[in-house]
Design an enzyme around this catalytic site. Sequence first.
Site, PDB file in Angstrom:
ATOM      1  CG  ASP A  95     -18.639  20.059  42.876  1.00 53.18           C
ATOM      2  OD1 ASP A  95     -18.712  20.523  41.724  1.00 53.18           O
ATOM      3  OD2 ASP A  95     -17.615  20.133  43.571  1.00 53.18           O
TER       4      ASP A  95
ATOM      5  CG  HIS B  56     -15.826  21.464  39.936  1.00 55.57           C
ATOM      6  ND1 HIS B  56     -16.195  21.287  41.257  1.00 55.57           N
ATOM      7  CD2 HIS B  56     -14.625  22.083  39.972  1.00 55.57           C
ATOM      8  CE1 HIS B  56     -15.251  21.787  42.050  1.00 55.57           C
ATOM      9  NE2 HIS B  56     -14.293  22.275  41.293  1.00 55.57           N
TER      10      HIS B  56
ATOM     11  CB  SER C 217     -11.767  22.132  43.345  1.00 51.24           C
ATOM     12  OG  SER C 217     -12.753  23.070  43.617  1.00 51.24           O
TER      13      SER C 217
END
Length: 533
Positions: A155, A201, A354
């Site tokens: 990520d 994220h 996600s």
Amino acid sequence: MFDRRTFLRLSGLAGAVGLTGVASATPGRSPGPKEDELLVGISADGKHVEKRAQKIKRKIEKKTNIEVDLRHHNEELRYVAFDTSEASEKNRRKLKKRLEKQDKVKYVERNATYQSLQVPNDPRFGDQYADQQVNAPEAWDTTFGDSGVTIAVVDQGVKYDHPDLDGNMASNPGYDFVDGDSDPYPDELTDQNGDGEAEIHGTHVAGIAAAEVDNGEGVSGIGNSTIISGRALSETGSGSTADIADAIQWAADQGADVINLSLGGGGSTSTMQNAVSYATNQGSLVVAAAGNDYGQPVSYPAAYSECLAVSALDPDESLANYSNVGSEIELAAPGTNVLSTWTDDGYEKISGTSMATPVVAGVAGLTLAAHDLTNAELRSHLKATAVDVGLSSDEQGSGRVDAGNAVTTTPGSGGGGDDGGDDGGSGDSTSSSASGSLSSSYDSQCYSYGFEYSSPSQVVLELSGPSSADFDLYASEGSGSCPTTSSYDYRSWTANSQESITIDDPDTSTDLTVLVDSYSGGGSYTVTITEFQ
């Protein structure tokens, strides 16, 4: 020789013929998207990829008078990246065609860009709910997790000193494939310029899967697995095929039990599929986000058969309106307004497939703390113990993942599927294998496989061949005809001879047909087929 019975056998079907180290970022290579690069797959022949690529480069430049720069190579996945930024679009197309004709070149493709898969956050409401929705507290009566189980987060990087993550991070937290160093810490912790460039994220994803449980602080992840971070996305949440593929290969080589891919959108590429196939062959379960295109087909890499594709649910267990759908979906999980760790050492809610994906990855890790399973057995068990929430199979797959069922149900015993759900099968499995040899690129071997179970939930085909050759695996179902290299239902064709195909809910009306083909070289091989009830 067959290890179960002779239903895996040579057939006379028409069409049968002739019955690692870390690949780090290259100095001077910019992070993030690399749209001017062409990725070239180099078939295995016992020679180094870089040397083969240099030879190809010299030939191409001599024939076209167009300069190309060899910017990067990965010996394990056997691909190279040629920088074509100095070429016009017309010349780039010309280069691609020339490259495709070169000896030992298996494929040529653009270095596509993938994005992190989240959607804009709704206003804050309620408390953390995802853990409760998947019945993690029931699983915690048995185990809070095991630090011996590793989840890799590929990520934006993880803020590994977050007070609710630091206890579950590996002592060596990971690798940065964007900047090419051993520190996967996010570069931008806050959006200082208001341009959206904050690397939140990966930290949020890691917290969903494995924020510290029962530590008296903050939120609970699904379980106390160990986290490693492969930073492959830049500050903007985008990353190149090459960086992501390298990170997946690295994670598998580190022995990751589960690899979380909360990213997608780059389309189907051989390089990415080779990476997830490599990880699967190494024993990792690759869990990937279905995508946030509001009902569109499942994004890649989730759409690859090697990946367990995850759709997103709202808190009321209806399908989230942003979630992609399709036959590739295997499990659903809460993805809307999921509360997790943030880069300011606090906690925030965001939404997306996600967020659903690390819920499944976390449940997978928690399950491995209770049961000793291979990646294929784990995948089957998670599906067998999922809960039917009343959606179509294209929306939920086998159902909503359930940590309580997965941990407390003995694999192979059936059970699970509380709340009236379909347990998806008993979890039993049976395997058969056959060995053979191919002499050269003109040689292939066709097999026909008769199913042991009347309605298997999944079939996994694995090919193990010589390291100095490039063998490929093809399969067809429901036709009884042998696949060919141009006509098939499933294909695995990495640049070496280690191949894997996963087929969910296979068509058992006829025998499954399998082709082992030599793209180059010769030697002995073994093909193994495993059915899951």
